[in-house]
Design a protein around this motif. Structure first.
Motif, PDB file in Angstrom:
ATOM      1  N   TYR A 128       0.806  -1.222   0.000  1.00  0.00           N
ATOM      2  CA  TYR A 128       0.000   0.000   0.000  1.00  0.00           C
ATOM      3  C   TYR A 128       0.840   1.274   0.000  1.00  0.00           C
ATOM      4  CZ  TYR A 128      -3.785  -3.225   0.935  1.00  0.00           C
ATOM      5  OH  TYR A 128      -4.689  -4.256   0.830  1.00  0.00           O
ATOM      6  N   GLY A 143      -5.464  -1.446  -5.659  1.00  0.00           N
ATOM      7  CA  GLY A 143      -5.907  -1.263  -7.032  1.00  0.00           C
ATOM      8  C   GLY A 143      -5.057  -0.215  -7.740  1.00  0.00           C
ATOM      9  N   SER A 186      -6.373   3.726   2.202  1.00  0.00           N
ATOM     10  CA  SER A 186      -6.766   2.979   1.004  1.00  0.00           C
ATOM     11  C   SER A 186      -8.158   2.374   1.135  1.00  0.00           C
ATOM     12  CB  SER A 186      -5.750   1.859   0.734  1.00  0.00           C
ATOM     13  OG  SER A 186      -4.464   2.385   0.535  1.00  0.00           O
ATOM     14  N   ASP A 187      -8.829   2.671   2.261  1.00  0.00           N
ATOM     15  CA  ASP A 187     -10.154   2.090   2.539  1.00  0.00           C
ATOM     16  C   ASP A 187     -10.115   0.566   2.499  1.00  0.00           C
ATOM     17  OD1 ASP A 187     -11.493   4.499   2.996  1.00  0.00           O
ATOM     18  OD2 ASP A 187     -11.918   4.792   0.868  1.00  0.00           O
ATOM     19  N   ARG A 188      -9.040  -0.009   3.036  1.00  0.00           N
ATOM     20  CA  ARG A 188      -8.928  -1.462   3.132  1.00  0.00           C
ATOM     21  C   ARG A 188      -8.870  -1.881   4.597  1.00  0.00           C
ATOM     22  NH1 ARG A 188      -8.957  -4.423  -1.667  1.00  0.00           N
ATOM     23  NH2 ARG A 188      -9.982  -5.730  -0.148  1.00  0.00           N
ATOM     24  N   ASP A 190     -10.903  -3.971   5.810  1.00  0.00           N
ATOM     25  CA  ASP A 190     -11.759  -5.147   5.716  1.00  0.00           C
ATOM     26  C   ASP A 190     -11.709  -6.008   6.968  1.00  0.00           C
ATOM     27  OD1 ASP A 190     -10.803  -4.121   3.174  1.00  0.00           O
ATOM     28  OD2 ASP A 190     -11.790  -5.800   2.187  1.00  0.00           O
ATOM     29  N   GLU A 232     -20.191  -7.666 -11.622  1.00  0.00           N
ATOM     30  CA  GLU A 232     -20.510  -6.489 -10.822  1.00  0.00           C
ATOM     31  C   GLU A 232     -22.002  -6.461 -10.500  1.00  0.00           C
ATOM     32  OE1 GLU A 232     -19.682  -3.269  -8.632  1.00  0.00           O
ATOM     33  OE2 GLU A 232     -18.162  -4.289  -9.856  1.00  0.00           O
ATOM     34  N   ARG A 265     -16.025 -10.107   1.352  1.00  0.00           N
ATOM     35  CA  ARG A 265     -16.342  -9.088   0.341  1.00  0.00           C
ATOM     36  C   ARG A 265     -15.134  -8.998  -0.582  1.00  0.00           C
ATOM     37  NH1 ARG A 265     -15.708  -3.539  -0.063  1.00  0.00           N
ATOM     38  NH2 ARG A 265     -14.623  -3.475   1.935  1.00  0.00           N
ATOM     39  N   ARG A 269     -13.601  -7.021  -7.221  1.00  0.00           N
ATOM     40  CA  ARG A 269     -12.983  -6.030  -6.342  1.00  0.00           C
ATOM     41  C   ARG A 269     -13.973  -4.895  -6.022  1.00  0.00           C
ATOM     42  NH1 ARG A 269      -7.958  -3.893  -5.263  1.00  0.00           N
ATOM     43  NH2 ARG A 269      -6.875  -5.275  -6.706  1.00  0.00           N
ATOM     44  N   ALA A 270     -13.971  -4.521  -4.730  1.00  0.00           N
ATOM     45  CA  ALA A 270     -14.785  -3.408  -4.243  1.00  0.00           C
ATOM     46  C   ALA A 270     -16.281  -3.685  -4.307  1.00  0.00           C
ATOM     47  CB  ALA A 270     -14.450  -2.108  -4.967  1.00  0.00           C
ATOM     48  N   THR A 271     -16.693  -4.945  -4.425  1.00  0.00           N
ATOM     49  CA  THR A 271     -18.113  -5.260  -4.395  1.00  0.00           C
ATOM     50  C   THR A 271     -18.729  -4.782  -3.079  1.00  0.00           C
ATOM     51  OG1 THR A 271     -19.759  -7.031  -4.476  1.00  0.00           O
ATOM     52  CG2 THR A 271     -17.649  -7.573  -3.469  1.00  0.00           C
ATOM     53  N   ARG A 272     -19.983  -4.414  -3.121  1.00  0.00           N
ATOM     54  CA  ARG A 272     -20.665  -3.999  -1.892  1.00  0.00           C
ATOM     55  C   ARG A 272     -21.260  -5.191  -1.154  1.00  0.00           C
ATOM     56  NH1 ARG A 272     -24.364  -2.950  -5.998  1.00  0.00           N
ATOM     57  NH2 ARG A 272     -26.543  -3.571  -5.620  1.00  0.00           N
TER      58      ARG A 272
END
Length: 385
Positions: A128, A143, A186-188, A190, A232, A265, A269-272
Motif C-alpha cells: 500500500y 488497485g 486505502s479504505d482497506r 476489511d 458487478e 467481500r 474487487r470493491a463489491t458492496r
C-alpha cells in the motif's frame, strides 16, 4: 473530482517520526484502535503494559536497533518514498525485536507471533506504500491509483504516524501506525468490518451454542464454502446458489446443528456484497433455515481461509474440536480440498493445516477435523488476518 495538487509543505520529516505530542496520547481513534488490535495483538498489547514496553526498549540490542531505524528514517528528509522504504524492518531487526518480545504469544510462542506481525507490517508497507503487486491482485491491494493520490496517502500516513493516538505503539516504532494509516487511507479496513463477530448476525446462533448438547449431533457444523461472483452487482454466484441448495438439503437430515457460511467481500474487487451475509439471507428466505442455526464467516477470500476461519468460529462457539465438521461444496472445489495440492497450499499460505480432511461421503461432502492451530493471527494477509 480530482484532488488539487498538494500545496502543504512536506513538513512531515522535519522532526523525528517517534516524536509524539504528549497531550495527543489521550486521543482515541476507534477504527485504528480496532484495526491495530485485530492485526497486531502482541505489538498492540505493549502500550497497555508500560513496564513491559520500557523493559523492551531498554534492552541493549533493541535500543541500538531502534536508534538505527530512527537514524535511517531521519536521513530520508522529506523524501516520502525513502521514508516508506526506511520504515521496512530488515530480517535482522525483526529477529532482534521478536526475540525480545514478552508474553506467551500464540501456540508457537511470543517470538513467532511477533515475527508474523512484523512481516505483516512490511507487507502493508510494500503493498500500500511502495506499490508492490499483492499475491492476489484481482482482490487484494489498493488497485490502480493515480500517482498523485499515492503520494497523498504516503504523506497522510507520515503525518498520522507522528500524531499521537492513545493505545498505539508509536513510542516503540512508528512503522505500525504508518502501516495502519496506509490501510485506512486505502479504505482497506476489511479486517474489522464485522467485529465483534460473535454479536450482530451471529448473536442468535452463539446464544444457542452456549446451551447445546453437542453429543446429540454427528457433526459439529456444516461448513459451506464460498464461490464469489465475478459479475458487478451480483450478490451470489450461480455456484454459490448451488452450494446453498446442497446445504439446505443436507441440513434437513438433522445431524448437524449449525451451518457456517463462509465468504467475504472479495469478488469482484470493491463489491458492496459480503458473500456470507447473502448466503445467510438466502438460507432463511428461500429455505426456511432458522437464524439461530446459521453462523456467518464474512472475511475469507480463499478456500484455505474458509476452513481456517470456520474453525475459529467453532472455537468461539465452544464446539468440541475432537468432533468432525462437514464441508459441503460443488464437486470441483470439493476435489480440490481433498487434493495433495491443497495441503501444499495451506502450508505455503498459512504455515500449517487448518484441519484434517477426512472421509468423502459424496462428490459434494467431506468430513473435516478442525485444528486449534487456526487460532494464530497472521497479518501477512492484512485484509483477513
Amino acid at each position: 473530482m480530482r484532488r488539487a495538487p498538494l500545496m502543504v509543505p512536506l513538513l512531515a520529516m522535519a522532526f523525528s517520526l517517534t516524536t509524539v505530542c504528549a497531550h495527543a496520547q489521550t486521543v482515541r481513534d476507534a477504527v485504528t484502535e480496532s484495526l491495530s488490535q485485530r492485526l497486531f495483538p502482541s505489538l498492540d498489547a505493549l502500550e497497555r503494559n508500560p513496564a513491559a514496553l520500557d523493559a523492551l526498549q531498554d534492552r541493549p540490542g533493541v535500543a541500538a536497533m531502534l536508534r538505527a531505524r530512527l537514524d535511517r528514517r531521519a536521513a530520508c528528509g522529506a523524501d516520502l518514498g525513502c521514508v516508506t522504504q526506511a520504515m521496512l524492518w530488515t530480517d535482522g531487526e525483526a529477529q532482534i525485536l521478536a526475540a525480545a518480545m514478552p508474553g506467551k504469544g500464540a501456540d508457537d510462542g511470543a517470538a513467532a507471533q511477533a515475527a508474523r506481525e512484523i512481516a505483516g507490517v512490511n507487507i502493508i508497507l510494500r503493498t500500500y506504500g511502495l506499490g508492490q503487486v499483492p499475491p492476489y491482485p484481482q482482490i487484494d491491494g489498493a488497485g490502480t491509483i493515480d500517482p498523485q493520490e499515492s503520494r497523498a496517502r504516503l504523506q497522510a500516513a507520515a503525518w498520522l504516524s507522528q500524531t499521537g493516538r492513545a493505545g498505539s505503539v508509536q513510542a516503540l516504532d512508528p512503522s505500525v501506525e504508518f502501516a495502519l494509516a496506509l490501510l485506512d487511507g486505502s479504505d482497506r479496513i476489511d479486517a474489522i468490518g464485522f467485529e465483534p463477530l460473535q454479536s450482530g448476525l451471529n448473536a442468535p446462533a452463539m446464544k444457542r451454542a452456549k446451551s447445546l448438547d453437542w453429543t446429540r449431533f454427528r457433526y459439529s457444523a456444516m461448513i459451506v464454502t464460498g464461490v464469489g461472483p465475478e459479475v458487478e452487482g451480483m450478490p451470489l454466484s450461480p455456484f454459490g446458489k448451488y452450494h446453498l441448495r446442497l446445504a439446505a438439503q443436507r441440513f434437513a437430515a438433522g445431524d448437524v446443528p449449525f451451518l457456517i457460511v463462509s465468504g467475504g467481500r472479495a469478488h469482484p474487487r470493491a463489491t458492496r456484497f459480503t458473500e456470507a451475509e447473502e448466503m445467510r439471507r438466502a438460507l432463511i428466505e428461500r429455505y426456511g433455515i432458522p437464524a439461530d442455526a446459521i453462523v456467518i464467516e464474512p472475511y475469507a477470500r480463499h478456500t484455505t481461509t474458509n476452513l481456517r476461519n470456520a474453525t475459529r468460529l467453532l472455537m468461539a462457539m465452544g464446539a468440541p474440536l475432537a468432533k468432525d465438521a462437514l464441508i459441503v461444496c460443488n464437486p470441483g472445489q470439493s476435489a480440490a480440498i481433498e487434493s495433495p495440492q491443497f495441503v501444499t497450499r495451506n502450508a505455503r499460505e498459512l504455515g500449517y493445516q487448518p484441519g484434517t480432511v477426512g472421509r468423502r461421503l459424496s462428490p459434494t461432502e467431506l468430513e473435516f477435523r478442525p485444528s486449534p492451530l487456526s487460532a494464530r493471527v497472521d497479518p501477512r494477509d492484512p485484509l483477513d488476518p
